[in-house]
Design an enzyme around this catalytic site. Structure first.
Site, PDB file in Angstrom:
ATOM      1  N   SER A  94       0.854  -1.184   0.000  1.00  0.00           N
ATOM      2  CA  SER A  94       0.000   0.000   0.000  1.00  0.00           C
ATOM      3  C   SER A  94       0.888   1.231   0.000  1.00  0.00           C
ATOM      4  O   SER A  94       1.878   1.286   0.745  1.00  0.00           O
ATOM      5  CB  SER A  94      -0.905   0.002   1.236  1.00  0.00           C
ATOM      6  OG  SER A  94      -1.723   1.156   1.264  1.00  0.00           O
ATOM      7  N   HIS A  98       2.728  12.068  -1.276  1.00  0.00           N
ATOM      8  CA  HIS A  98       2.334  13.478  -1.185  1.00  0.00           C
ATOM      9  C   HIS A  98       3.493  14.352  -1.680  1.00  0.00           C
ATOM     10  O   HIS A  98       4.473  14.557  -0.953  1.00  0.00           O
ATOM     11  CB  HIS A  98       2.008  13.846   0.265  1.00  0.00           C
ATOM     12  CG  HIS A  98       0.792  13.157   0.808  1.00  0.00           C
ATOM     13  ND1 HIS A  98      -0.482  13.449   0.382  1.00  0.00           N
ATOM     14  CD2 HIS A  98       0.668  12.185   1.747  1.00  0.00           C
ATOM     15  CE1 HIS A  98      -1.348  12.690   1.042  1.00  0.00           C
ATOM     16  NE2 HIS A  98      -0.678  11.915   1.862  1.00  0.00           N
ATOM     17  N   HIS A 108      -2.126   7.317  -4.976  1.00  0.00           N
ATOM     18  CA  HIS A 108      -2.334   6.208  -4.044  1.00  0.00           C
ATOM     19  C   HIS A 108      -2.447   4.916  -4.848  1.00  0.00           C
ATOM     20  O   HIS A 108      -2.995   4.910  -5.957  1.00  0.00           O
ATOM     21  CB  HIS A 108      -3.624   6.429  -3.244  1.00  0.00           C
ATOM     22  CG  HIS A 108      -4.204   5.162  -2.673  1.00  0.00           C
ATOM     23  ND1 HIS A 108      -5.236   4.480  -3.284  1.00  0.00           N
ATOM     24  CD2 HIS A 108      -3.877   4.451  -1.564  1.00  0.00           C
ATOM     25  CE1 HIS A 108      -5.531   3.411  -2.564  1.00  0.00           C
ATOM     26  NE2 HIS A 108      -4.723   3.363  -1.526  1.00  0.00           N
ATOM     27  N   ASN A 110      -2.724   0.370  -4.047  1.00  0.00           N
ATOM     28  CA  ASN A 110      -2.513  -0.804  -3.208  1.00  0.00           C
ATOM     29  C   ASN A 110      -2.936  -2.059  -3.942  1.00  0.00           C
ATOM     30  O   ASN A 110      -3.819  -2.030  -4.803  1.00  0.00           O
ATOM     31  CB  ASN A 110      -3.201  -0.673  -1.838  1.00  0.00           C
ATOM     32  CG  ASN A 110      -4.702  -0.826  -1.914  1.00  0.00           C
ATOM     33  OD1 ASN A 110      -5.225  -1.937  -1.960  1.00  0.00           O
ATOM     34  ND2 ASN A 110      -5.406   0.295  -1.921  1.00  0.00           N
ATOM     35  N   ARG A 112      -3.437  -6.311  -2.952  1.00  0.00           N
ATOM     36  CA  ARG A 112      -3.488  -7.166  -1.769  1.00  0.00           C
ATOM     37  C   ARG A 112      -4.177  -8.490  -2.059  1.00  0.00           C
ATOM     38  O   ARG A 112      -4.971  -8.616  -3.002  1.00  0.00           O
ATOM     39  CB  ARG A 112      -4.229  -6.441  -0.644  1.00  0.00           C
ATOM     40  CG  ARG A 112      -5.641  -6.034  -1.021  1.00  0.00           C
ATOM     41  CD  ARG A 112      -6.285  -5.120   0.014  1.00  0.00           C
ATOM     42  NE  ARG A 112      -7.646  -4.761  -0.381  1.00  0.00           N
ATOM     43  CZ  ARG A 112      -7.976  -3.770  -1.187  1.00  0.00           C
ATOM     44  NH1 ARG A 112      -7.021  -2.995  -1.673  1.00  0.00           N
ATOM     45  NH2 ARG A 112      -9.232  -3.523  -1.505  1.00  0.00           N
ATOM     46  N   GLY A 260      -6.865  -5.503  14.973  1.00  0.00           N
ATOM     47  CA  GLY A 260      -6.026  -5.704  16.150  1.00  0.00           C
ATOM     48  C   GLY A 260      -4.619  -6.177  15.825  1.00  0.00           C
ATOM     49  O   GLY A 260      -3.786  -6.311  16.722  1.00  0.00           O
ATOM     50  N   GLY A 262      -2.978  -4.816  12.969  1.00  0.00           N
ATOM     51  CA  GLY A 262      -2.347  -3.773  12.177  1.00  0.00           C
ATOM     52  C   GLY A 262      -1.352  -2.974  13.008  1.00  0.00           C
ATOM     53  O   GLY A 262      -1.423  -2.920  14.230  1.00  0.00           O
TER      54      GLY A 262
END
Length: 303
Positions: A94, A98, A108, A110, A112, A260, A262
């Site tokens: 991911s 900027h 952006h 990502n 997965r 929980g 991450g």
């Protein structure tokens, strides 16, 4: 799908992280690139790579993570209740970039893979991801180029996919409480397994290769564009929309926080370094700032 398939995807994602970082470094040799490898006794591991303080990129991150859990979080089972109670593993790359110059858009991407498993049953797997572009001062030719590359990355897998995933991207990156798009879109897809594992994986590889082809020429073209303080002010104001979307709506951010497993620093890596919220501000009629709203933030066919 078996463990060899998972290992192959993991190696691809690690190589993808390296290639994207190398591409960014070639555009901004002055920038600092921090590499942070993290590992947990249970829950997974990853590599966070953060770029910043450069002449081109003010802040960005390219993250790889491979996380595990005993039960799918609520954000994943709300639309797919059949996954409740399954253990899971999720891996992906991911990234959010900027730039410093307000005439270079934020980007952006990502890519997965999710696998949900339950003893005695076949694993449930799917791919997801895509890429999208968020300009502050738009250029039609940049938007056309971005979407041409997006369309090319879908070629050979089915004529329907560019239109389908472009529409999905337009709808997904719509800031509901602002009633406006986040940017000019690109591609977005999720729960993707309809082509079988091998062809789905090839499709993801094609999309991932399309990201740098789409973004690097735009950065090269705009990074030395002259700008004034008023342009920076508008960039910082519009960055606020990015923060609002990521914290309020983004499925990946919500999944990372709810699961929980991450890593908070990596999850919030996507936030820009300097942001402004100005009360009740509106652009001047006929200005370049107003054109962002009246032209570029209108859903349209760019190719």
């Amino acid at each position: 799908m078996n463990s060899n398939n998972i290992d192959e995807v993991k190696q691809f994602l690690l190589n993808l992280q390296d290639s994207i970082c190398s591409g960014l470094e070639s555009l901004d040799p002055s920038a600092d690139f921090q590499t942070d490898r993290w590992d947990r006794d249970s829950g997974g591991s990853g590599i966070t790579r953060v770029i910043g303080n450069g002449d081109v990129f003010e802040k960005g991150g390219v993250n790889f993570s491979h996380v595990f859990g005993d039960a799918m979080p609520a954000s994943a089972t709300a639309s797919r209740p059949e996954l409740a109670g399954r253990a899971f593993q999720a891996m992906g790359v991911s990234l959010v970039i900027h730039p410093k110059n307000p005439f270079v858009p934020t980007s952006h991407a990502n890519f997965r893979l999710f696998v949900a498993e339950k003893e005695g049953e076949d694993p449930v797997w799917w791919f997801g991801g895509g890429f999208d572009l968020t300009p502050y001062y738009g250029f039609d030719e940049d938007c056309v180029h971005w979407h041409q590359q997006a369309k090319q990355s879908c070629e050979g897998f089915g004529d329907q996919y560019y239109d389908k995933f472009k529409k999905w991207c337009d709808e997904y990156f719509y800031i509901k409480h602002r009633k406006e798009p986040r940017g000019v879109g690109g591609l977005f897809f999720d729960d993707f397994n309809e082509l079988g594992f091998e062809d789905c994986f090839k499709f993801v590889q094609s999309m991932a290769a399309g990201y740098l082809k789409a973004y690097m020429p735009i950065v090269e073209k705009r990074k030395d564009h002259a700008y004034e303080e008023k342009h920076r002010q508008f960039q910082e104001y519009r960055r606020g929309r990015y923060v609002e979307f990521n914290l309020v709506q983004d499925r990946g951010t919500i999944f990372g926080l709810q699961s929980g497993v991450g890593r908070i620093e990596s999850i919030l890596m996507s936030l820009p370094p300097v942001v402004q919220w100005i009360y009740n501000w509106n652009p001047e009629p006929g200005s370049d700032e107003e054109k962002l709203y009246s032209h570029f933030l209108k859903t349209q066919d760019w190719v």
